[in-house]
Scaffold this active site. Structure first.
Site, PDB file in Angstrom:
ATOM      1  N   ASN A   4     -11.629   0.441   5.018  1.00 33.44           N
ATOM      2  CA  ASN A   4     -12.397   1.067   6.091  1.00 33.44           C
ATOM      3  C   ASN A   4     -12.189   2.568   5.979  1.00 33.44           C
ATOM      4  O   ASN A   4     -11.120   3.071   6.285  1.00 33.44           O
ATOM      5  CB  ASN A   4     -11.886   0.530   7.441  1.00 33.44           C
ATOM      6  CG  ASN A   4     -12.441   1.310   8.632  1.00 33.44           C
ATOM      7  OD1 ASN A   4     -13.409   2.047   8.495  1.00 33.44           O
ATOM      8  ND2 ASN A   4     -11.817   1.142   9.788  1.00 33.44           N
ATOM      9  N   TRP A   5     -13.240   3.252   5.520  1.00 33.47           N
ATOM     10  CA  TRP A   5     -13.099   4.691   5.276  1.00 33.47           C
ATOM     11  C   TRP A   5     -13.189   5.532   6.551  1.00 33.47           C
ATOM     12  O   TRP A   5     -12.991   6.736   6.501  1.00 33.47           O
ATOM     13  CB  TRP A   5     -14.161   5.159   4.283  1.00 33.47           C
ATOM     14  CG  TRP A   5     -13.806   4.835   2.854  1.00 33.47           C
ATOM     15  CD1 TRP A   5     -12.684   4.171   2.398  1.00 33.47           C
ATOM     16  CD2 TRP A   5     -14.570   5.171   1.695  1.00 33.47           C
ATOM     17  NE1 TRP A   5     -12.718   4.085   1.034  1.00 33.47           N
ATOM     18  CE2 TRP A   5     -13.860   4.685   0.572  1.00 33.47           C
ATOM     19  CE3 TRP A   5     -15.785   5.829   1.496  1.00 33.47           C
ATOM     20  CZ2 TRP A   5     -14.337   4.859  -0.735  1.00 33.47           C
ATOM     21  CZ3 TRP A   5     -16.259   5.986   0.198  1.00 33.47           C
ATOM     22  CH2 TRP A   5     -15.530   5.506  -0.901  1.00 33.47           C
ATOM     23  N   LYS A   6     -13.550   4.909   7.666  1.00 30.31           N
ATOM     24  CA  LYS A   6     -13.702   5.656   8.927  1.00 30.31           C
ATOM     25  C   LYS A   6     -14.611   6.871   8.685  1.00 30.31           C
ATOM     26  O   LYS A   6     -15.578   6.763   7.928  1.00 30.31           O
ATOM     27  CB  LYS A   6     -12.330   6.043   9.462  1.00 30.31           C
ATOM     28  CG  LYS A   6     -11.407   4.814   9.505  1.00 30.31           C
ATOM     29  CD  LYS A   6     -10.167   5.008  10.312  1.00 30.31           C
ATOM     30  CE  LYS A   6      -9.375   3.704  10.301  1.00 30.31           C
ATOM     31  NZ  LYS A   6      -8.235   3.708  11.185  1.00 30.31           N
ATOM     32  N   HIS A  90     -14.054  -2.686  15.899  1.00 26.93           N
ATOM     33  CA  HIS A  90     -12.829  -1.968  15.526  1.00 26.93           C
ATOM     34  C   HIS A  90     -12.219  -1.317  16.763  1.00 26.93           C
ATOM     35  O   HIS A  90     -12.940  -0.877  17.654  1.00 26.93           O
ATOM     36  CB  HIS A  90     -13.150  -0.910  14.466  1.00 26.93           C
ATOM     37  CG  HIS A  90     -11.925  -0.306  13.878  1.00 26.93           C
ATOM     38  ND1 HIS A  90     -11.250   0.719  14.491  1.00 26.93           N
ATOM     39  CD2 HIS A  90     -11.216  -0.611  12.761  1.00 26.93           C
ATOM     40  CE1 HIS A  90     -10.188   1.034  13.759  1.00 26.93           C
ATOM     41  NE2 HIS A  90     -10.148   0.235  12.709  1.00 26.93           N
ATOM     42  N   GLU A  92     -11.036   1.500  17.292  1.00 25.88           N
ATOM     43  CA  GLU A  92     -11.494   2.866  17.589  1.00 25.88           C
ATOM     44  C   GLU A  92     -12.849   2.846  18.291  1.00 25.88           C
ATOM     45  O   GLU A  92     -13.141   3.712  19.116  1.00 25.88           O
ATOM     46  CB  GLU A  92     -11.525   3.690  16.284  1.00 25.88           C
ATOM     47  CG  GLU A  92     -10.112   4.070  15.850  1.00 25.88           C
ATOM     48  CD  GLU A  92      -9.906   4.167  14.346  1.00 25.88           C
ATOM     49  OE1 GLU A  92     -10.884   4.315  13.597  1.00 25.88           O
ATOM     50  OE2 GLU A  92      -8.733   4.076  13.920  1.00 25.88           O
ATOM     51  N   GLU A 162      -5.736  -6.456  13.987  1.00 19.83           N
ATOM     52  CA  GLU A 162      -5.275  -5.080  13.835  1.00 19.83           C
ATOM     53  C   GLU A 162      -4.577  -4.626  15.115  1.00 19.83           C
ATOM     54  O   GLU A 162      -5.244  -4.202  16.067  1.00 19.83           O
ATOM     55  CB  GLU A 162      -6.463  -4.148  13.559  1.00 19.83           C
ATOM     56  CG  GLU A 162      -7.178  -4.449  12.264  1.00 19.83           C
ATOM     57  CD  GLU A 162      -7.821  -3.200  11.678  1.00 19.83           C
ATOM     58  OE1 GLU A 162      -7.588  -2.940  10.502  1.00 19.83           O
ATOM     59  OE2 GLU A 162      -8.521  -2.482  12.402  1.00 19.83           O
ATOM     60  N   GLY A 168      -2.982   3.697  11.631  1.00 20.14           N
ATOM     61  CA  GLY A 168      -2.863   5.120  11.340  1.00 20.14           C
ATOM     62  C   GLY A 168      -1.548   5.737  11.792  1.00 20.14           C
ATOM     63  O   GLY A 168      -1.396   6.956  11.806  1.00 20.14           O
ATOM     64  N   SER A 208      -1.754   0.307   8.933  1.00 20.17           N
ATOM     65  CA  SER A 208      -0.780   0.943   8.039  1.00 20.17           C
ATOM     66  C   SER A 208      -0.404   0.088   6.831  1.00 20.17           C
ATOM     67  O   SER A 208       0.742   0.094   6.390  1.00 20.17           O
ATOM     68  CB  SER A 208       0.472   1.369   8.822  1.00 20.17           C
ATOM     69  OG  SER A 208       0.139   2.356   9.780  1.00 20.17           O
ATOM     70  N   GLY A 229      -7.199   1.229   6.194  1.00 20.12           N
ATOM     71  CA  GLY A 229      -7.831   2.503   6.532  1.00 20.12           C
ATOM     72  C   GLY A 229      -7.386   3.587   5.555  1.00 20.12           C
ATOM     73  O   GLY A 229      -7.894   3.695   4.434  1.00 20.12           O
ATOM     74  N   GLY A 230      -6.410   4.367   5.972  1.00 18.10           N
ATOM     75  CA  GLY A 230      -5.944   5.535   5.211  1.00 18.10           C
ATOM     76  C   GLY A 230      -5.733   5.286   3.724  1.00 18.10           C
ATOM     77  O   GLY A 230      -6.199   6.064   2.879  1.00 18.10           O
TER      78      GLY A 230
HETATM   79  P1  PGA Z   1      -4.831   2.329   8.727  1.00 17.50           P
HETATM   80  O1  PGA Z   1      -6.168   1.821   9.465  1.00 17.50           O
HETATM   81  O2  PGA Z   1      -4.698   1.490   7.474  1.00 17.50           O
HETATM   82  O3  PGA Z   1      -5.092   3.778   8.423  1.00 17.50           O
HETATM   83  O4  PGA Z   1      -3.699   2.118   9.672  1.00 17.50           O
HETATM   84  C1  PGA Z   1      -6.517   0.458   9.502  1.00 17.50           C
HETATM   85  C2  PGA Z   1      -7.832   0.277  10.223  1.00 17.50           C
HETATM   86  O5  PGA Z   1      -8.069   0.974  11.230  1.00 17.50           O
HETATM   87  O6  PGA Z   1      -8.677  -0.552   9.821  1.00 17.50           O
END
Ligand code: PGA
Length: 244
Positions: A4-6, A90, A92, A162, A168, A208, A229-230
């Site tokens: 997930n590149w956000k 998600h 967010e 999640e 993050g 993470s 994500g990251g």
């Molecule tokens: P993260 O994000 O790996 O940066 O913690 C995961 C996500 O939000 O899907």
């Protein structure tokens, strides 16, 4: 294994990523690989992965087919841009954009109608975990967001657990904590959709995930994959997660 590149990367950066990433996963047949870039990079990403096992997904999807919904993207538009998957619900989106279990259900149904595979996210916040309310919260997100699907619809979704406190933050859930939450979700699936559906549904862990902790997470039989994500922004790091 999903990335997930956000809100990161331009089309040029997307091309550079796939030039590096493709050869590293070309023979990774043990899993499905999905990258979810921002909408503006979908076509570029889809062109860059053509002929490879890598699939492309949106990070959100509108519940309506078309209409006056400023800022939204429909399932048909995602498909036309080359997507096969869509992240739904998600944390967010829930936290900053008013996503609720009810809209998560509608978006999931829209994805299925457009023949996209929804990756439906659930997970507790820190205060819920600290108050001992994790299972209760997961059950209510399931009951209000996923249980409204038919059996046939449910058989086509992927679930992502999640925990919001792990996203993050560098604080990964321990493999045991993650597996425990996955068991809670799978039990809800069994109660609503039956034992076979519970055995078959893929539940990803996200929060993470890095190259150096993916192995112990994936060693848990309850964890079927990861949503990253990251660490999915860097080709070498995401390739080593895929090839754990
Ligand atoms: P993260 O994000 O790996 O940066 O913690 C995961 C996500 O939000 O899907």
């Amino acid at each position: 294994m999903a990335g997930n590149w956000k809100m990161y990367k331009t089309p040029a950066e997307t091309i550079a990523f796939f030039e590096k990433f493709r050869p590293l996963v070309e023979r990774s047949e043990h899993c499905e690989i999905v990258i979810c870039p921002p909408f503006t990079n979908l076509s570029t990403a889809a062109a860059a992965v053509q002929g490879s096992p890598i699939r492309i997904g949106g990070q959100n999807i509108a519940w309506a087919k078309e209409g006056a919904f400023t800022g939204e993207i429909s399932g048909a538009m995602l498909r036309a841009a080359g997507a096969t998957h869509a992240i739904v619900g998600h944390s967010e989106r829930r936290q900053y954009f008013g996503e609720t279990d009810a809209t998560v259900l509608k978006r999931t149904q829209a994805a299925l109608e457009a023949a996209l595979t929804p990756i439906v996210c659930v997970g507790e916040r820190l205060e819920e975990r600290e108050a001992g309310r994790t299972a209760e919260l997961l059950k209510s997100q399931f009951a209000n967001g996923i249980a409204g699907l038919t059996d046939a619809q449910f058989s086509r979704i992927i679930i992502a657990y999640e925990p919001v406190w792990a996203i993050g933050t560098g604080k990964t859930a321990t493999p045991e904590i993650a597996a425990d939450a996955h068991r809670t979700i799978r039990a809800e699936v069994a109660a609503k959709f039956g034992k076979d559906a519970a055995a078959q549904v893929r539940i990803l862990y996200g929060g993470s995930v890095k190259a150096d902790n993916v192995k112990t997470l994936m060693a848990q039989p309850e964890i079927d994959g990861t949503l990253v994500g990251g660490a999915s922004l860097d080709a070498v790091s995401f390739a080593s997660i895929v090839n754990f």
